[in-house]
Enzyme design. Structure first.
Site, mmCIF file in Angstrom:
data_model
loop_
_atom_site.group_PDB
_atom_site.id
_atom_site.type_symbol
_atom_site.label_atom_id
_atom_site.label_comp_id
_atom_site.label_asym_id
_atom_site.label_seq_id
_atom_site.Cartn_x
_atom_site.Cartn_y
_atom_site.Cartn_z
ATOM 1 N N LYS A 243 57.341 25.148 60.319
ATOM 2 C CA LYS A 243 58.542 24.332 60.584
ATOM 3 C C LYS A 243 58.570 23.423 59.422
ATOM 4 O O LYS A 243 57.887 22.526 59.053
ATOM 5 C CB LYS A 243 58.144 23.530 61.933
ATOM 6 N N ASN B 273 55.981 20.963 77.020
ATOM 7 C CA ASN B 273 56.264 20.022 75.934
ATOM 8 C C ASN B 273 55.999 18.627 76.001
ATOM 9 O O ASN B 273 56.737 17.951 76.885
ATOM 10 C CB ASN B 273 57.811 20.467 75.415
ATOM 11 N N GLU C 118 59.255 26.927 78.353
ATOM 12 C CA GLU C 118 58.955 25.722 78.198
ATOM 13 C C GLU C 118 59.330 24.770 79.290
ATOM 14 O O GLU C 118 60.748 24.747 79.362
ATOM 15 C CB GLU C 118 59.557 25.246 76.794
ATOM 16 N N LYS D 50 60.712 30.662 67.502
ATOM 17 C CA LYS D 50 60.954 29.259 68.237
ATOM 18 C C LYS D 50 62.522 28.845 67.894
ATOM 19 O O LYS D 50 62.542 28.673 66.498
ATOM 20 C CB LYS D 50 60.130 28.101 67.713
ATOM 21 N N GLU E 202 52.208 26.378 63.936
ATOM 22 C CA GLU E 202 53.925 26.344 63.696
ATOM 23 C C GLU E 202 54.212 26.264 62.085
ATOM 24 O O GLU E 202 53.789 25.444 61.329
ATOM 25 C CB GLU E 202 54.505 25.406 64.420
ATOM 26 N N GLU F 275 52.546 21.623 73.887
ATOM 27 C CA GLU F 275 53.349 21.671 72.632
ATOM 28 C C GLU F 275 53.419 20.191 72.224
ATOM 29 O O GLU F 275 53.927 19.310 72.910
ATOM 30 C CB GLU F 275 54.641 22.297 72.746
ATOM 31 N N SER F 276 53.381 19.842 70.937
ATOM 32 C CA SER F 276 53.887 18.892 70.173
ATOM 33 C C SER F 276 53.001 17.620 70.496
ATOM 34 O O SER F 276 52.300 17.509 71.662
ATOM 35 C CB SER F 276 55.145 18.103 70.906
#
Length: 265
Positions: free
Chosen positions: A53, A184, A162, A113, A51, A214-215
């Site tokens: 970001k 997520n 998601e 995103k 990603e 994710e994350s």
């Protein structure tokens, strides 16, 4: 009850859409790179969406020498299967222009995103060079989610749908079955992270569906845990961006690239 961060973001997004203007150009890159195919045949033994970001609402700016194009090249060289680009301006310091600049640099699937709540955002994503978009179940009811999913398909793009909880997953699957589901680990209402979300949600999802965690992924042990619990890939941002060397961090997490050229669709 006080307004959550997600509620604030969605309110801002609705205000932005009230003044939205569609970009006045055709898609520069006509080819569409399949996120699904890339994650089904990862360059490592486990898929990676790396990603781009710059910041987050909870942690601020991640690094002062942020350079999206340099990051994109580092990700490709290190074996990423796809690149996620944040395009929300106010909360994540992203932009659609940044996505365009990354598109010009790489031949990997690019995930837009953002907090997509309107069909116009999907058309914008297509025109600006995205191959896939994020659709967040917690941001809308399942009827609207399904409608946006159909719009994504109409533009020949793909969607990463998601979910954060068993309840969200069940609600989505009761209406339709996405091809790619993102679990997520970060609660978008509180921004707390729990990597074990996959243990609760993965058993609900058909085996034919690709799963992206994710994350919160920080170590090789995290990657191993996700593999053991049925994930096909991880979406990793902050851990890579904060690293002194994103390339070295990917190698620490994934090892060496094991297969296929990055430009293969």
């Amino acid at each position: 009850m006080s307004e959550s961060i997600l509620d604030q973001i969605l309110r801002t997004k609705a205000n932005e859409l009230a003044e939205f203007q569609m970009p006045a150009f055709n898609r520069e890159q006509p080819a569409i790179y399949s996120l699904k195919k890339a994650l089904a045949r990862p360059r490592h033994r486990f898929g990676l969406i790396a990603e781009i970001k710059e910041a987050s609402p909870s942690k601020g700016v991640f690094r002062r020498d942020f350079n999206a194009e340099r990051l994109a090249h580092a990700y490709v060289a290190s074996g990423a299967d796809a690149i996620s680009v944040l395009t929300d301006r106010l909360y994540f310091h992203g932009s659609i222009e940044r996505l365009q600049s990354v598109r010009r640099e790489v031949r990997l699937p690019i995930l837009r995103k953002d907090f997509i709540i309107d069909e116009r955002q999907i058309e914008e994503a297509y025109l600006c060079g995205a191959d896939a978009v994020l659709l967040i179940a917690g941001a809308m009811d399942t009827k609207q989610l399904h409608q946006l999913y159909a719009t994504v398909k109409a533009f020949r793009l793909e969607a990463l749908v998601e979910v954060h909880s068993r309840q969200e997953a069940e609600a989505v699957l009761n209406r339709f079955t996405p091809e790619i589901v993102g679990i997520n680990n970060r609660d978008l209402k509180t921004f707390r992270t729990d990597l074990h979300a996959i243990e609760q949600i993965r058993p609900l999802i058909p085996q034919s569906v690709l799963i992206v965690s994710e994350s919160g992924v920080q170590t090789r042990a995290d990657i191993q845990f996700l593999q053991e619990n049925g994930a096909n890939a991880a979406l990793i941002g902050e851990t890579l961006i904060r690293a002194d060397s994103p390339e070295k961090k990917i190698e620490d997490l994934y090892g060496k690239v094991v297969t296929r050229d990055a430009t293969l669709n």
